[in-house]
Design a protein around this motif. Structure first.
Motif, PDB file in Angstrom:
ATOM      1  N   MET A  26       0.801  -1.234   0.000  1.00  0.00           N
ATOM      2  CA  MET A  26       0.000   0.000   0.000  1.00  0.00           C
ATOM      3  C   MET A  26       0.830   1.278   0.000  1.00  0.00           C
ATOM      4  SD  MET A  26      -1.444   0.139   3.850  1.00  0.00           S
ATOM      5  CE  MET A  26      -0.377   0.560   5.196  1.00  0.00           C
ATOM      6  N   LYS A  27       2.151   1.199  -0.181  1.00  0.00           N
ATOM      7  CA  LYS A  27       2.978   2.394  -0.019  1.00  0.00           C
ATOM      8  C   LYS A  27       2.632   3.510  -0.993  1.00  0.00           C
ATOM      9  CE  LYS A  27       6.907   0.493  -2.499  1.00  0.00           C
ATOM     10  NZ  LYS A  27       8.221  -0.090  -2.347  1.00  0.00           N
ATOM     11  N   GLY A  28       2.243   3.193  -2.195  1.00  0.00           N
ATOM     12  CA  GLY A  28       1.857   4.238  -3.142  1.00  0.00           C
ATOM     13  C   GLY A  28       0.667   5.041  -2.646  1.00  0.00           C
ATOM     14  N   LEU A  29      -0.381   4.342  -2.224  1.00  0.00           N
ATOM     15  CA  LEU A  29      -1.569   5.010  -1.694  1.00  0.00           C
ATOM     16  C   LEU A  29      -1.282   5.682  -0.355  1.00  0.00           C
ATOM     17  CD1 LEU A  29      -4.288   2.333  -2.518  1.00  0.00           C
ATOM     18  CD2 LEU A  29      -3.929   4.529  -3.634  1.00  0.00           C
ATOM     19  N   LEU A  30      -0.435   5.060   0.454  1.00  0.00           N
ATOM     20  CA  LEU A  30      -0.082   5.627   1.755  1.00  0.00           C
ATOM     21  C   LEU A  30       0.618   6.967   1.594  1.00  0.00           C
ATOM     22  CD1 LEU A  30       0.134   5.236   4.854  1.00  0.00           C
ATOM     23  CD2 LEU A  30       2.315   4.092   4.425  1.00  0.00           C
ATOM     24  N   TYR A  31       1.602   7.031   0.717  1.00  0.00           N
ATOM     25  CA  TYR A  31       2.329   8.280   0.502  1.00  0.00           C
ATOM     26  C   TYR A  31       1.411   9.373  -0.045  1.00  0.00           C
ATOM     27  CZ  TYR A  31       6.642   5.577   1.139  1.00  0.00           C
ATOM     28  OH  TYR A  31       7.637   4.794   1.634  1.00  0.00           O
ATOM     29  N   LYS A  32       0.543   9.013  -0.993  1.00  0.00           N
ATOM     30  CA  LYS A  32      -0.389   9.998  -1.553  1.00  0.00           C
ATOM     31  C   LYS A  32      -1.328  10.534  -0.473  1.00  0.00           C
ATOM     32  CE  LYS A  32      -0.509   8.128  -6.225  1.00  0.00           C
ATOM     33  NZ  LYS A  32      -1.310   7.411  -7.230  1.00  0.00           N
ATOM     34  N   SER A  33      -1.826   9.640   0.390  1.00  0.00           N
ATOM     35  CA  SER A  33      -2.742  10.057   1.463  1.00  0.00           C
ATOM     36  C   SER A  33      -2.052  10.969   2.463  1.00  0.00           C
ATOM     37  CB  SER A  33      -3.302   8.831   2.180  1.00  0.00           C
ATOM     38  OG  SER A  33      -4.050   8.053   1.302  1.00  0.00           O
ATOM     39  N   ILE A  34      -0.819  10.639   2.813  1.00  0.00           N
ATOM     40  CA  ILE A  34      -0.068  11.476   3.759  1.00  0.00           C
ATOM     41  C   ILE A  34       0.185  12.853   3.162  1.00  0.00           C
ATOM     42  CG2 ILE A  34       2.171  11.753   4.896  1.00  0.00           C
ATOM     43  CD1 ILE A  34       2.145   8.702   5.360  1.00  0.00           C
ATOM     44  N   HIS A  35       0.552  12.900   1.884  1.00  0.00           N
ATOM     45  CA  HIS A  35       0.766  14.196   1.221  1.00  0.00           C
ATOM     46  C   HIS A  35      -0.536  14.997   1.151  1.00  0.00           C
ATOM     47  CE1 HIS A  35       4.958  14.088  -0.055  1.00  0.00           C
ATOM     48  NE2 HIS A  35       4.796  12.784  -0.189  1.00  0.00           N
ATOM     49  N   LYS A  36      -1.650  14.327   0.869  1.00  0.00           N
ATOM     50  CA  LYS A  36      -2.938  15.026   0.786  1.00  0.00           C
ATOM     51  C   LYS A  36      -3.331  15.613   2.141  1.00  0.00           C
ATOM     52  CE  LYS A  36      -7.684  14.415  -0.693  1.00  0.00           C
ATOM     53  NZ  LYS A  36      -8.699  13.503  -1.199  1.00  0.00           N
ATOM     54  N   LEU A  37      -3.164  14.851   3.213  1.00  0.00           N
ATOM     55  CA  LEU A  37      -3.467  15.363   4.557  1.00  0.00           C
ATOM     56  C   LEU A  37      -2.588  16.560   4.901  1.00  0.00           C
ATOM     57  CD1 LEU A  37      -3.918  12.074   6.617  1.00  0.00           C
ATOM     58  CD2 LEU A  37      -5.668  13.770   6.085  1.00  0.00           C
ATOM     59  N   ASN A  38      -1.338  16.504   4.494  1.00  0.00           N
ATOM     60  CA  ASN A  38      -0.415  17.602   4.767  1.00  0.00           C
ATOM     61  C   ASN A  38      -0.842  18.865   4.025  1.00  0.00           C
ATOM     62  OD1 ASN A  38       2.100  18.321   6.154  1.00  0.00           O
ATOM     63  ND2 ASN A  38       2.850  18.708   4.083  1.00  0.00           N
ATOM     64  N   GLU A  39      -1.311  18.722   2.791  1.00  0.00           N
ATOM     65  CA  GLU A  39      -1.775  19.879   2.022  1.00  0.00           C
ATOM     66  C   GLU A  39      -3.029  20.486   2.657  1.00  0.00           C
ATOM     67  OE1 GLU A  39      -2.355  18.420  -1.926  1.00  0.00           O
ATOM     68  OE2 GLU A  39      -0.208  18.295  -2.335  1.00  0.00           O
ATOM     69  N   GLU A  40      -3.923  19.634   3.184  1.00  0.00           N
ATOM     70  CA  GLU A  40      -5.151  20.122   3.818  1.00  0.00           C
ATOM     71  C   GLU A  40      -4.847  20.928   5.076  1.00  0.00           C
ATOM     72  OE1 GLU A  40      -7.586  16.701   4.448  1.00  0.00           O
ATOM     73  OE2 GLU A  40      -8.003  16.444   2.316  1.00  0.00           O
ATOM     74  N   GLU A  41      -3.752  20.610   5.753  1.00  0.00           N
ATOM     75  CA  GLU A  41      -3.368  21.344   6.959  1.00  0.00           C
ATOM     76  C   GLU A  41      -2.545  22.584   6.627  1.00  0.00           C
ATOM     77  OE1 GLU A  41      -1.357  18.736   9.631  1.00  0.00           O
ATOM     78  OE2 GLU A  41      -3.124  17.508   9.989  1.00  0.00           O
ATOM     79  N   ASP A  42      -2.285  22.833   5.354  1.00  0.00           N
ATOM     80  CA  ASP A  42      -1.478  23.969   4.893  1.00  0.00           C
ATOM     81  C   ASP A  42      -0.141  24.039   5.626  1.00  0.00           C
ATOM     82  OD1 ASP A  42      -3.332  24.844   3.032  1.00  0.00           O
ATOM     83  OD2 ASP A  42      -4.423  26.009   4.529  1.00  0.00           O
ATOM     84  N   SER A  43       0.505  22.906   5.717  1.00  0.00           N
ATOM     85  CA  SER A  43       1.778  22.839   6.420  1.00  0.00           C
ATOM     86  C   SER A  43       2.925  22.955   5.428  1.00  0.00           C
ATOM     87  CB  SER A  43       1.885  21.521   7.183  1.00  0.00           C
ATOM     88  OG  SER A  43       3.137  21.406   7.788  1.00  0.00           O
ATOM     89  N   ASP A  44       3.947  23.708   5.815  1.00  0.00           N
ATOM     90  CA  ASP A  44       5.137  23.795   4.978  1.00  0.00           C
ATOM     91  C   ASP A  44       6.158  22.737   5.381  1.00  0.00           C
ATOM     92  OD1 ASP A  44       5.708  24.911   7.412  1.00  0.00           O
ATOM     93  OD2 ASP A  44       6.815  26.620   6.611  1.00  0.00           O
TER      94      ASP A  44
END
Length: 103
Positions: A26-44
């Motif tokens: 699941m690493k492909g989906l895991l990485y995409k999900s983590i990046h998406k959550l990070n974008e939603e939090e507007d984190s640099d």
């Protein structure tokens, strides 16, 4: 103090032998999900803060809010899932998939 707060904010996600199988699947989906959550939090801050890998075995993947760990890395060699559950007196048992091919 900042590193202690970061540590306390991470929820551990523990799997048994997940570093060799589950995370690789699941690493492909895991990485995409983590990046998406990070974008939603507007984190640099980088979404994945640490990856510890031995050959193709993921020992740890740390993100801002999650830490994926394979508990098998912290047990005696050769410890099975059944033995692990028995050691902590868990009532759950290992599940099995039944595949019926044809009739």
């Amino acid at each position: 103090m900042g590193s202690l707060l970061n540590y306390c904010r991470q929820m551990p996600v523990i799997g048994f032998n997940s570093g060799k199988y589950d995370i690789n699947v699941m690493k492909g989906l895991l990485y995409k999900s983590i990046h998406k959550l990070n974008e939603e939090e507007d984190s640099d801050m980088s979404p994945i803060t640490q990856i510890i890998k031995r050959n193709s075995d993921y020992m740890c993947i740390s993100a801002k809010r999650l830490k994926f760990l394979d508990i098998k890395n912290y047990l005696a060699p050769g410890c099975s899932y059944k033995q692990f559950l028995e050691a902590y007196k868990c009532k759950e048992a290992k599940g099995f998939f039944s595949l019926r091919l044809g009739r």
